[in-house]
Each structure stands twice: as structure tokens, then as C-alpha cells.
Design an enzyme around this catalytic site. Sequence first.
Site, PDB file in Angstrom:
ATOM      1  N   THR A  71      55.767  78.518   0.216  1.00  0.00           N
ATOM      2  CA  THR A  71      56.237  77.131   0.299  1.00  0.00           C
ATOM      3  C   THR A  71      57.150  76.804  -0.866  1.00  0.00           C
ATOM      4  OG1 THR A  71      54.190  76.475   1.429  1.00  0.00           O
ATOM      5  CG2 THR A  71      55.493  74.725   0.412  1.00  0.00           C
ATOM      6  N   ASN A  73      58.942  78.890  -2.592  1.00  0.00           N
ATOM      7  CA  ASN A  73      60.204  79.597  -2.395  1.00  0.00           C
ATOM      8  C   ASN A  73      61.107  78.853  -1.420  1.00  0.00           C
ATOM      9  OD1 ASN A  73      61.738  81.764  -0.499  1.00  0.00           O
ATOM     10  ND2 ASN A  73      61.784  82.416  -2.632  1.00  0.00           N
ATOM     11  N   GLU A 282      58.326  87.629   0.587  1.00  0.00           N
ATOM     12  CA  GLU A 282      58.803  87.584   1.964  1.00  0.00           C
ATOM     13  C   GLU A 282      60.046  88.460   2.092  1.00  0.00           C
ATOM     14  OE1 GLU A 282      57.138  85.919   4.229  1.00  0.00           O
ATOM     15  OE2 GLU A 282      55.774  84.871   2.844  1.00  0.00           O
TER      16      GLU A 282
END
Length: 304
Positions: A71, A73, A282
Site C-alpha cells: 500500500t 509503495n 512486487e
Amino acid sequence: MIKKARLIYNPVSGHEQMPKNVADILNIVEQAGYEASAYRTTPEAFSAQHEATRVAKAGFDLIIAAGGDGTINEVVNGVAGLSQRPKLAIIPAGTTNDFARALRIPLDNLVEAAKVILQGKTRKMDVGQAISDNEDKYFVNIAGSGSLTELTYGVPSELKSAMGYGAYLIKGAEMLPSISKSHMKLSYDNGVYDGDLSMFLLGMTNSIGGFEQIMPDAELSDGLFQLIVIKTADPLALLSLMVMALNGKHVNDPNIIYTKTRSLKVEMIDNGKKVPFNLDGEIGGYLPVTFKNLKQHIEFYVGK
């Protein structure tokens, strides 16, 4: 003039504790002198990022990102590319909370984390920029690539919570037989490495996966990345490096390159091999990629 703040929160982070704390957090933000409102993220892709961009362009003075590293990021990516960027504050509600740990934000109480805003201490922080395929993405904690990178991000949250560093050793023992090397060319401030590696990490802070000795010389606003290159894929050597990383002794190992750099260009030498890179846990895209450190790019509230 009234200052405006938006709380962007992930309702399922932190064992779904955020929704019941929203009112208390908004009250604290109001006490700090802001007109406060909240946005609950949705399952839609990049929900937090799009909201951060919208309110930043609307002239909000502060965005509070409440959730895990993902979140945070997203919110950073929502504002980092803008010419006018609001201040950011962090309320950690994830599992590892690496960036919040580096900012000295309380990790075990959402309301206490919000009270950092009342203390009024801010710091302009470096932000990493990843440029690939004509698309810019941003990160605030860690970027990396290579077969061994899966270990950094592949440990289940439940196992990390229960076992800490032991979870990485368990996952590492499971993964080591399948670790492979890739031939890459890394161009950085102090030289070029053209050869095999199992992983490189480009760090903004000293905390990765909750452990604070992996990049022991990290500074948060000096305009420099910490670069670690692991050249070996030998299972025994990797296991030894994992143990040494607990106290920072891995940086002197001959299988390691450890240096500081303002930028890093990464190219794949193995033709036809599609290799992803990670940004804050991610997948950020695929090699080749160029990383640049944007010195003191965003102002964050920090703990004392």
C-alpha cells in the site's frame, strides 16, 4: 489557510484492524491541524495509487498511507512523478513494515503510529526510480532481481510472523537446490560487474524482511543506493551467507559485492531469458532496467 489530509487505508491489512481505528486516526490528524478525510481502498488494481494521484493534484497537503509495504509503495507511486508532492505519513499495518521500521514509526499500535504526525518531525527522503520499457516506477525500500530474490519475497507472512529470521532459513533450505545464476551486466558509480549472479539487491533502507543488518551502512536521504551483488549459487555458500547476514558480516565475503551508488543499469546477457525485477516486494517489470536515486524527493513524517 486550511490544510487538507487524506487517509488512504487498506481495510484488510493488519488482520483487518484498520477500519475500527479510522475514527481515532482521523481525530489525531485533526489535532495536528489538518482537515482530515479517509479513503478505503478497493480490490481494483492500483486503487491506492490512483487515489494518491487524485488528491495530490487536488492540492492536499498530506497523505497518510495505512497498510503494508504494498500500500505504501502504491501511494508513493501515486505522487512521486508529480511536480507538486504532498507530505506523506505512514501507518504500518502489514507484516514486515520495513519502511516504517526505518522511519522509526511504532509498529504494533496503529493509533500510536498516527501520533507521530502530532510530533511534527519530518524528513525529506530518497526515492528510487526504475526506468524500463518507457515506464517509470518508484520504490522506497528495496529493488532486486535474480533467482535468489524469490527468497526475499517468497516467505509466507504467517511464517515470518511466527518464526522471524528462522522462516528465511527454512525457506532458504527449501529453495537452495533450485537456485540458479544469471549472466548480467551491472553498471554502477564505482565500476561494472559483467558475470554470473544469483541476486542483486538495491536498498534504500537497512531493513529487508524485518532484518536490519543486510545493508548496514544505509542512509535514508544521502542520494545513494546500497548495492549488494551475490555472485554464487552454491547452496552451502548461500546458507553461510544467510547466517552471516544476521549480524552484517556477509558484506565482507568474497562472494559479495557491496557498494554505494547513485544509479544502476542492469542488462541481461543471457539472450532470450525473460527476468523480472522486484520493487518493494512486487514485480516491477522485466530487465533491462535503469535505477536512479531521487535524492530527498518526498517529505515524510518520521518518529523521534
